[in-house]
Design a protein around this motif. Sequence first.
Motif, PDB file in Angstrom:
ATOM      1  N   VAL A  49      23.510  -7.802  43.739  1.00 15.59           N
ATOM      2  CA  VAL A  49      22.619  -8.721  44.453  1.00 15.59           C
ATOM      3  C   VAL A  49      21.469  -9.163  43.554  1.00 15.59           C
ATOM      4  CG1 VAL A  49      20.981  -8.848  46.356  1.00 15.59           C
ATOM      5  CG2 VAL A  49      23.244  -7.851  46.724  1.00 15.59           C
ATOM      6  N   ILE A  50      21.186 -10.465  43.602  1.00 22.00           N
ATOM      7  CA  ILE A  50      20.095 -11.043  42.814  1.00 22.00           C
ATOM      8  C   ILE A  50      19.219 -11.901  43.726  1.00 22.00           C
ATOM      9  CG2 ILE A  50      19.492 -12.674  40.983  1.00 22.00           C
ATOM     10  CD1 ILE A  50      21.974 -11.986  39.524  1.00 22.00           C
ATOM     11  N   GLY A  51      17.922 -11.713  43.665  1.00 22.48           N
ATOM     12  CA  GLY A  51      17.000 -12.623  44.329  1.00 22.48           C
ATOM     13  C   GLY A  51      16.852 -13.877  43.481  1.00 22.48           C
ATOM     14  N   MET A  52      17.215 -15.010  44.038  1.00 22.49           N
ATOM     15  CA  MET A  52      17.160 -16.254  43.273  1.00 22.49           C
ATOM     16  C   MET A  52      16.802 -17.419  44.184  1.00 22.49           C
ATOM     17  SD  MET A  52      20.126 -18.124  40.951  1.00 22.49           S
ATOM     18  CE  MET A  52      20.244 -16.760  39.793  1.00 22.49           C
ATOM     19  N   ASP A  53      15.839 -18.211  43.739  1.00 24.21           N
ATOM     20  CA  ASP A  53      15.437 -19.439  44.415  1.00 24.21           C
ATOM     21  C   ASP A  53      15.814 -20.593  43.496  1.00 24.21           C
ATOM     22  OD1 ASP A  53      14.153 -21.653  45.482  1.00 24.21           O
ATOM     23  OD2 ASP A  53      12.270 -20.609  45.882  1.00 24.21           O
ATOM     24  N   VAL A  54      16.716 -21.459  43.958  1.00 22.79           N
ATOM     25  CA  VAL A  54      17.206 -22.528  43.076  1.00 22.79           C
ATOM     26  C   VAL A  54      16.189 -23.647  42.880  1.00 22.79           C
ATOM     27  CG1 VAL A  54      19.638 -22.044  43.549  1.00 22.79           C
ATOM     28  CG2 VAL A  54      18.406 -23.740  44.940  1.00 22.79           C
ATOM     29  N   THR A  55      15.013 -23.514  43.487  1.00 23.00           N
ATOM     30  CA  THR A  55      13.932 -24.448  43.176  1.00 23.00           C
ATOM     31  C   THR A  55      12.918 -23.829  42.217  1.00 23.00           C
ATOM     32  OG1 THR A  55      12.489 -23.780  45.016  1.00 23.00           O
ATOM     33  CG2 THR A  55      14.158 -25.450  45.490  1.00 23.00           C
ATOM     34  N   ASP A  56      13.179 -22.611  41.770  1.00 25.24           N
ATOM     35  CA  ASP A  56      12.274 -21.877  40.881  1.00 25.24           C
ATOM     36  C   ASP A  56      12.996 -21.588  39.567  1.00 25.24           C
ATOM     37  OD1 ASP A  56      10.562 -20.170  39.581  1.00 25.24           O
ATOM     38  OD2 ASP A  56      10.551 -18.630  41.149  1.00 25.24           O
ATOM     39  N   ASP A  57      12.637 -22.307  38.529  1.00 25.42           N
ATOM     40  CA  ASP A  57      13.341 -22.175  37.254  1.00 25.42           C
ATOM     41  C   ASP A  57      13.284 -20.751  36.720  1.00 25.42           C
ATOM     42  OD1 ASP A  57      14.719 -23.875  35.078  1.00 25.42           O
ATOM     43  OD2 ASP A  57      13.237 -22.721  33.924  1.00 25.42           O
ATOM     44  N   ALA A  58      12.128 -20.106  36.845  1.00 22.88           N
ATOM     45  CA  ALA A  58      11.983 -18.757  36.302  1.00 22.88           C
ATOM     46  C   ALA A  58      12.966 -17.790  36.950  1.00 22.88           C
ATOM     47  CB  ALA A  58      10.550 -18.269  36.497  1.00 22.88           C
ATOM     48  N   SER A  59      13.195 -17.929  38.247  1.00 23.18           N
ATOM     49  CA  SER A  59      14.113 -17.003  38.916  1.00 23.18           C
ATOM     50  C   SER A  59      15.554 -17.270  38.497  1.00 23.18           C
ATOM     51  CB  SER A  59      13.964 -17.082  40.439  1.00 23.18           C
ATOM     52  OG  SER A  59      14.591 -18.225  40.968  1.00 23.18           O
ATOM     53  N   MET A  60      15.899 -18.533  38.235  1.00 29.95           N
ATOM     54  CA  MET A  60      17.254 -18.841  37.767  1.00 29.95           C
ATOM     55  C   MET A  60      17.479 -18.316  36.356  1.00 29.95           C
ATOM     56  SD  MET A  60      18.130 -22.613  39.363  1.00 29.95           S
ATOM     57  CE  MET A  60      16.544 -23.405  39.034  1.00 29.95           C
ATOM     58  N   VAL A  61      16.483 -18.487  35.491  1.00 31.20           N
ATOM     59  CA  VAL A  61      16.591 -17.975  34.123  1.00 31.20           C
ATOM     60  C   VAL A  61      16.700 -16.451  34.144  1.00 31.20           C
ATOM     61  CG1 VAL A  61      15.377 -17.705  31.927  1.00 31.20           C
ATOM     62  CG2 VAL A  61      15.403 -19.940  33.065  1.00 31.20           C
ATOM     63  N   ALA A  62      15.859 -15.797  34.943  1.00 28.15           N
ATOM     64  CA  ALA A  62      15.889 -14.336  35.018  1.00 28.15           C
ATOM     65  C   ALA A  62      17.241 -13.846  35.532  1.00 28.15           C
ATOM     66  CB  ALA A  62      14.762 -13.840  35.921  1.00 28.15           C
ATOM     67  N   GLY A  63      17.785 -14.526  36.530  1.00 24.59           N
ATOM     68  CA  GLY A  63      19.071 -14.119  37.091  1.00 24.59           C
ATOM     69  C   GLY A  63      20.209 -14.239  36.101  1.00 24.59           C
ATOM     70  N   THR A  64      20.287 -15.373  35.414  1.00 19.50           N
ATOM     71  CA  THR A  64      21.377 -15.558  34.450  1.00 19.50           C
ATOM     72  C   THR A  64      21.187 -14.654  33.229  1.00 19.50           C
ATOM     73  OG1 THR A  64      20.208 -17.518  33.578  1.00 19.50           O
ATOM     74  CG2 THR A  64      21.957 -17.895  35.194  1.00 19.50           C
ATOM     75  N   ASP A  65      19.934 -14.387  32.844  1.00 22.28           N
ATOM     76  CA  ASP A  65      19.684 -13.442  31.748  1.00 22.28           C
ATOM     77  C   ASP A  65      20.152 -12.036  32.126  1.00 22.28           C
ATOM     78  OD1 ASP A  65      18.625 -15.379  30.102  1.00 22.28           O
ATOM     79  OD2 ASP A  65      16.526 -14.773  30.377  1.00 22.28           O
ATOM     80  N   ARG A  66      19.896 -11.653  33.361  1.00 23.53           N
ATOM     81  CA  ARG A  66      20.347 -10.330  33.815  1.00 23.53           C
ATOM     82  C   ARG A  66      21.866 -10.227  33.754  1.00 23.53           C
ATOM     83  NH1 ARG A  66      20.066  -7.983  40.050  1.00 23.53           N
ATOM     84  NH2 ARG A  66      21.795  -6.537  39.756  1.00 23.53           N
ATOM     85  N   ILE A  67      22.551 -11.272  34.208  1.00 22.53           N
ATOM     86  CA  ILE A  67      24.018 -11.237  34.182  1.00 22.53           C
ATOM     87  C   ILE A  67      24.529 -11.168  32.748  1.00 22.53           C
ATOM     88  CG2 ILE A  67      26.116 -12.500  34.800  1.00 22.53           C
ATOM     89  CD1 ILE A  67      24.511 -13.734  37.129  1.00 22.53           C
ATOM     90  N   ALA A  68      23.902 -11.919  31.856  1.00 23.20           N
ATOM     91  CA  ALA A  68      24.307 -11.880  30.447  1.00 23.20           C
ATOM     92  C   ALA A  68      24.127 -10.478  29.864  1.00 23.20           C
ATOM     93  CB  ALA A  68      23.499 -12.899  29.645  1.00 23.20           C
ATOM     94  N   GLY A  69      23.019  -9.819  30.229  1.00 21.80           N
ATOM     95  CA  GLY A  69      22.757  -8.483  29.709  1.00 21.80           C
ATOM     96  C   GLY A  69      23.677  -7.424  30.276  1.00 21.80           C
TER      97      GLY A  69
END
Length: 276
Positions: A49-69
Amino acid sequence: MTRVALVTGASSGIGEQTVLQLLDAGMTVYAAARRVERMAALADRGARVIGMDVTDDASMVAGTDRIAGEAGGVDVLVNNAGYGSYGAVEDVPIAEARRQFDVNLFGLARLVQLVTPGMRERGYGRIVNVSSIGGKFYEPFGAWYHATKFAVEGFSDSLRMELRPFGIDVVIIEPGPIRTEWSGIARDSLLETSGSTAYSAQARRAHGVLEEFDKPSRSAPPEEVARKIVRAVTVRRPAARYPVGRGARVITTSRDLLPDRVFDAVVGRIYGSRRP
């Protein structure tokens, strides 16, 4: 190799069912939504589970970075987050219109930008954009919503041609009426926005039409859309678009075949939007 999927708008409806069915298909699935507390059952089933707001760039970047890691990157992106905000164009504040585009189009596009480099490097990717039959036809009071879905259709078609040489498929899902929270949010916003304006009589008529499409005889469950998404993700060569749900293919086909004047008459008869 186990594929890694990211599904947005996963806290309910189509997104929730898509996460469950992708898990059943053996994928590693990241479920993303603003309402993290509503995804506890998905976490219990094995989703990450990931908290993500698609109107918030920082949350999208953080989410995809987490998945990459954690998992090496996103192989399958299901852009499902979206909502319908209804009301007469004259009545809807431009700020709300912009938010429709931020959620339904620009958030989708930003996630595409974030996951595409990894897909391109691996030579594989599947991007599934959940549009709507509302990206092919129109109705009164839904101008901004339909505008976003028409945009998703054009965006996805162009994107498909750009990414095809890199082994990345882009698929459009076009649901018809589906029994989710969407319809209630759309029709409630319609009355809030235009229920006391010059459009009040038409707005009440349209509210009733939207209620009708929530009935089981007129709509499909979200599981049906999820099954189509899983098919689009797992087949070797997916179609460019998949209409799904009761009447979806009939409506999209009729829009292609009928002249504007005839289609206007059909829509006007349903919604009471006819010239006096």
